[in-house]
Design an enzyme around this catalytic site. Sequence first.
Site, PDB file in Angstrom:
ATOM      1  N   GLY A 249       9.027-161.067  29.262  1.00 23.70           N
ATOM      2  CA  GLY A 249      10.052-162.092  29.119  1.00 23.70           C
ATOM      3  C   GLY A 249       9.669-163.352  28.377  1.00 23.70           C
ATOM      4  O   GLY A 249      10.518-164.222  28.184  1.00 23.70           O
ATOM      5  N   GLU A 294       4.084-157.489  31.281  1.00 22.00           N
ATOM      6  CA  GLU A 294       4.657-156.572  30.307  1.00 22.00           C
ATOM      7  C   GLU A 294       5.333-157.285  29.139  1.00 22.00           C
ATOM      8  O   GLU A 294       6.545-157.200  28.965  1.00 22.00           O
ATOM      9  CB  GLU A 294       5.684-155.677  31.005  1.00 22.00           C
ATOM     10  CG  GLU A 294       5.083-154.906  32.149  1.00 22.00           C
ATOM     11  CD  GLU A 294       6.125-154.134  32.939  1.00 22.00           C
ATOM     12  OE1 GLU A 294       5.786-153.029  33.392  1.00 22.00           O
ATOM     13  OE2 GLU A 294       7.252-154.622  33.109  1.00 22.00           O
ATOM     14  N   PRO A 295       4.570-157.993  28.336  1.00 21.26           N
ATOM     15  CA  PRO A 295       5.182-158.662  27.194  1.00 21.26           C
ATOM     16  C   PRO A 295       5.579-157.657  26.119  1.00 21.26           C
ATOM     17  O   PRO A 295       4.811-156.753  25.796  1.00 21.26           O
ATOM     18  CB  PRO A 295       4.071-159.589  26.687  1.00 21.26           C
ATOM     19  CG  PRO A 295       2.794-158.974  27.156  1.00 21.26           C
ATOM     20  CD  PRO A 295       3.114-158.170  28.380  1.00 21.26           C
ATOM     21  N   GLY A 296       6.781-157.774  25.615  1.00 21.51           N
ATOM     22  CA  GLY A 296       7.235-156.926  24.517  1.00 21.51           C
ATOM     23  C   GLY A 296       7.538-157.796  23.313  1.00 21.51           C
ATOM     24  O   GLY A 296       6.803-157.849  22.335  1.00 21.51           O
ATOM     25  N   ARG A 297       8.631-158.560  23.438  1.00 22.57           N
ATOM     26  CA  ARG A 297       9.094-159.433  22.371  1.00 22.57           C
ATOM     27  C   ARG A 297       7.982-160.354  21.843  1.00 22.57           C
ATOM     28  O   ARG A 297       7.816-160.515  20.641  1.00 22.57           O
ATOM     29  CB  ARG A 297      10.239-160.289  22.914  1.00 22.57           C
ATOM     30  CG  ARG A 297      11.002-161.080  21.882  1.00 22.57           C
ATOM     31  CD  ARG A 297      11.927-162.092  22.570  1.00 22.57           C
ATOM     32  NE  ARG A 297      12.818-161.475  23.537  1.00 22.57           N
ATOM     33  CZ  ARG A 297      14.013-160.965  23.249  1.00 22.57           C
ATOM     34  NH1 ARG A 297      14.466-161.027  22.024  1.00 22.57           N
ATOM     35  NH2 ARG A 297      14.748-160.417  24.194  1.00 22.57           N
ATOM     36  N   ARG A 334      21.591-157.027  16.828  1.00 19.09           N
ATOM     37  CA  ARG A 334      21.502-158.067  17.860  1.00 19.09           C
ATOM     38  C   ARG A 334      22.537-159.183  17.700  1.00 19.09           C
ATOM     39  O   ARG A 334      22.922-159.800  18.680  1.00 19.09           O
ATOM     40  CB  ARG A 334      20.076-158.634  17.941  1.00 19.09           C
ATOM     41  CG  ARG A 334      19.080-157.593  18.461  1.00 19.09           C
ATOM     42  CD  ARG A 334      17.704-158.162  18.745  1.00 19.09           C
ATOM     43  NE  ARG A 334      17.683-159.035  19.892  1.00 19.09           N
ATOM     44  CZ  ARG A 334      17.600-160.344  19.837  1.00 19.09           C
ATOM     45  NH1 ARG A 334      17.506-160.967  18.675  1.00 19.09           N
ATOM     46  NH2 ARG A 334      17.598-161.049  20.944  1.00 19.09           N
ATOM     47  N   TYR A 338      24.756-159.616  20.887  1.00 15.37           N
ATOM     48  CA  TYR A 338      24.529-160.830  21.694  1.00 15.37           C
ATOM     49  C   TYR A 338      24.757-162.136  20.937  1.00 15.37           C
ATOM     50  O   TYR A 338      24.403-163.197  21.428  1.00 15.37           O
ATOM     51  CB  TYR A 338      23.078-160.905  22.200  1.00 15.37           C
ATOM     52  CG  TYR A 338      22.396-159.659  22.652  1.00 15.37           C
ATOM     53  CD1 TYR A 338      22.753-159.039  23.852  1.00 15.37           C
ATOM     54  CD2 TYR A 338      21.334-159.125  21.928  1.00 15.37           C
ATOM     55  CE1 TYR A 338      22.072-157.915  24.285  1.00 15.37           C
ATOM     56  CE2 TYR A 338      20.652-157.993  22.363  1.00 15.37           C
ATOM     57  CZ  TYR A 338      21.033-157.393  23.540  1.00 15.37           C
ATOM     58  OH  TYR A 338      20.357-156.287  23.979  1.00 15.37           O
ATOM     59  N   CYS A 365      31.232-150.733   7.986  1.00 21.15           N
ATOM     60  CA  CYS A 365      32.679-150.917   8.036  1.00 21.15           C
ATOM     61  C   CYS A 365      33.086-151.503   9.371  1.00 21.15           C
ATOM     62  O   CYS A 365      33.691-150.838  10.214  1.00 21.15           O
ATOM     63  CB  CYS A 365      33.369-149.597   7.768  1.00 21.15           C
ATOM     64  SG  CYS A 365      33.153-149.111   6.062  1.00 21.15           S
ATOM     65  N   TYR A 394      13.094-155.376  19.125  1.00 19.06           N
ATOM     66  CA  TYR A 394      14.497-155.000  19.377  1.00 19.06           C
ATOM     67  C   TYR A 394      15.336-154.929  18.103  1.00 19.06           C
ATOM     68  O   TYR A 394      16.532-155.203  18.135  1.00 19.06           O
ATOM     69  CB  TYR A 394      15.134-155.958  20.404  1.00 19.06           C
ATOM     70  CG  TYR A 394      14.334-156.033  21.684  1.00 19.06           C
ATOM     71  CD1 TYR A 394      14.274-154.940  22.539  1.00 19.06           C
ATOM     72  CD2 TYR A 394      13.606-157.169  22.013  1.00 19.06           C
ATOM     73  CE1 TYR A 394      13.512-154.987  23.695  1.00 19.06           C
ATOM     74  CE2 TYR A 394      12.843-157.220  23.173  1.00 19.06           C
ATOM     75  CZ  TYR A 394      12.807-156.122  24.010  1.00 19.06           C
ATOM     76  OH  TYR A 394      12.044-156.168  25.145  1.00 19.06           O
TER      77      TYR A 394
HETATM   78  C1  LIG Z   1      12.485-155.501  28.663  1.00 20.69           C
HETATM   79  C2  LIG Z   1      11.401-155.398  29.647  1.00 20.69           C
HETATM   80  C3  LIG Z   1      10.148-155.944  29.376  1.00 20.69           C
HETATM   81  C4  LIG Z   1       9.828-156.704  28.109  1.00 20.69           C
HETATM   82  O1  LIG Z   1      10.525-157.885  27.996  1.00 20.69           O
HETATM   83  P1  LIG Z   1      10.232-158.896  26.770  1.00 20.69           P
HETATM   84  O2  LIG Z   1      11.260-159.934  26.929  1.00 20.69           O
HETATM   85  O3  LIG Z   1      10.382-158.112  25.520  1.00 20.69           O
HETATM   86  O4  LIG Z   1       8.846-159.401  26.942  1.00 20.69           O
HETATM   87  C5  LIG Z   1       9.158-155.773  30.304  1.00 20.69           C
HETATM   88  N1  LIG Z   1       9.375-155.101  31.465  1.00 20.69           N
HETATM   89  C6  LIG Z   1      10.578-154.560  31.764  1.00 20.69           C
HETATM   90  C7  LIG Z   1      10.753-153.829  33.021  1.00 20.69           C
HETATM   91  C8  LIG Z   1      11.629-154.699  30.882  1.00 20.69           C
HETATM   92  O5  LIG Z   1      12.814-154.174  31.174  1.00 20.69           O
END
Ligand SMILES: *Cc1c(COP(=O)(O)O)cnc(C)c1O
Length: 441
Positions: A249, A294-297, A334, A338, A365, A394
């Site tokens: 997050g 769990e960093p993704g973004r 996106r 959003y 379209c 994303y």
């Molecule tokens: C989406 C998600 C993440 C990653 O969130 P980011 O905002 O991309 O860091 C981590 N854990 C879970 C369970 C998620 O659903």
Amino acid sequence: MNTRETLKINESGHLEIGGADTVTLAEEYGTPLYVFDETHIRKMMRVFQDTIQDAYNGNGLVLYASKAFSCKAIYAIAKQEGIGIDVVSGGELYTAMLADFPAEKICMHGNNKLKREIEYALECKIGTIVVDAYSEANMIDEEAKKRGMIQDVLIRINPGVEAHTHAYVQTATPDSKFGFSIADGTAEKMTAYVLGKKNLRLKGFHCHIGSQIFEKQSFVLAVQKNLKFMSHLKQTLGFVTETLNMGGGFGIWYTDEDAKLDVNGYRGYLNALIETVKEGCSEYNLKLPFITIEPGRSIVGEAGITLYTVGAIKEIPGIRKYVAVDGGMFDNPRYALYQSKYTAVLANRANEVPDELVSIAGKCCESGDLIGANMNLPHAETGDILAVLSTGAYNYSMASNYNRNFIPPAILVNHGKADYIVKPQTYGDLVRNDTLPEHLK
Ligand SMILES: *Cc1c(COP(=O)(O)O)cnc(C)c1O
């Protein structure tokens, strides 16, 4: 504009990413094109893992959240960096296994895991599965029993904290398809239920409070609620929590409305989280848990940009100007989903001052097919190369073949050198699974 080492303007006035000239990349690889800077990805993976090392004696693991950007190359990088990953589907798991990712460092999520996904996860000997329903606990237990295994699991809980970018709300009666609520007692009931399953080994808990969060206090509050819950369970069920997964997050920079965190900024978030764990464990007299995040973004978001070529330009007097590009909602949905905001730059004239407000339209379209409305740009002309920044997370992972457009290829730049990590699609790819019943042939 983003001033990290990832992006620069070179002597020709062109935008550069990871030491590669984006105008040259566009000529060589065509547009639309996703471009990722490997150095930035590795730096972000390292900063989180190093912080756990320095502030928590290494008693934890970073799990890169696959859903932000999943392909073989990202798993190969994560493997080299020694971190783990999370996956949310059989497809993400399959991709990771193809990249030889160590299964014990994989954590599986999802609010409705399918039987075949659970079977596949057990066959892969995945490290952890996060349980998010009674039916799932039963299914994992049964499948593990069939295989003579005991599966490590976490329970997804809802701590009653919901974070929104610059604010958080505490919710007493949480309405979410994810998790079991601490407040209404369902999390405790679920804990007792899972502890009764012979082929499940309950290691602890997981929560994920939102995405694109800048408010440190939301993470701190969620950790505090978790620790209080852990202390409660120790007393009621005698359960000792070994693992605490705090989810992802962390926010990133998209436009100047967002903070532009440097490495120390991200360290600060994780340090605050770790300090709260330490304080809480000492207050409640709990064993320090193994922590996972769990960093993704934050790992891939700012590492990626998308390059487009400007095509049709349409000025509607007194209303707005549309600058259309050769991509759109099929490579970046996106804005349509959003109203997400982005920053765009003319890559071939990156020094020019933005003096127009335009809407960047895609080629689908759909009237709603925009990359963004009211974006600042210098006067754009057909043939210009447009770079949209912070598209690493994303975008590719949410792309589709809508209108039978190609999902753009992705390249990885490493100190100026570029390679494909996702190859271009062909018309053949688009019709690969089409088939005609006899009477239509
Ligand atoms: C989406 C998600 C993440 C990653 O969130 P980011 O905002 O991309 O860091 C981590 N854990 C879970 C369970 C998620 O659903």
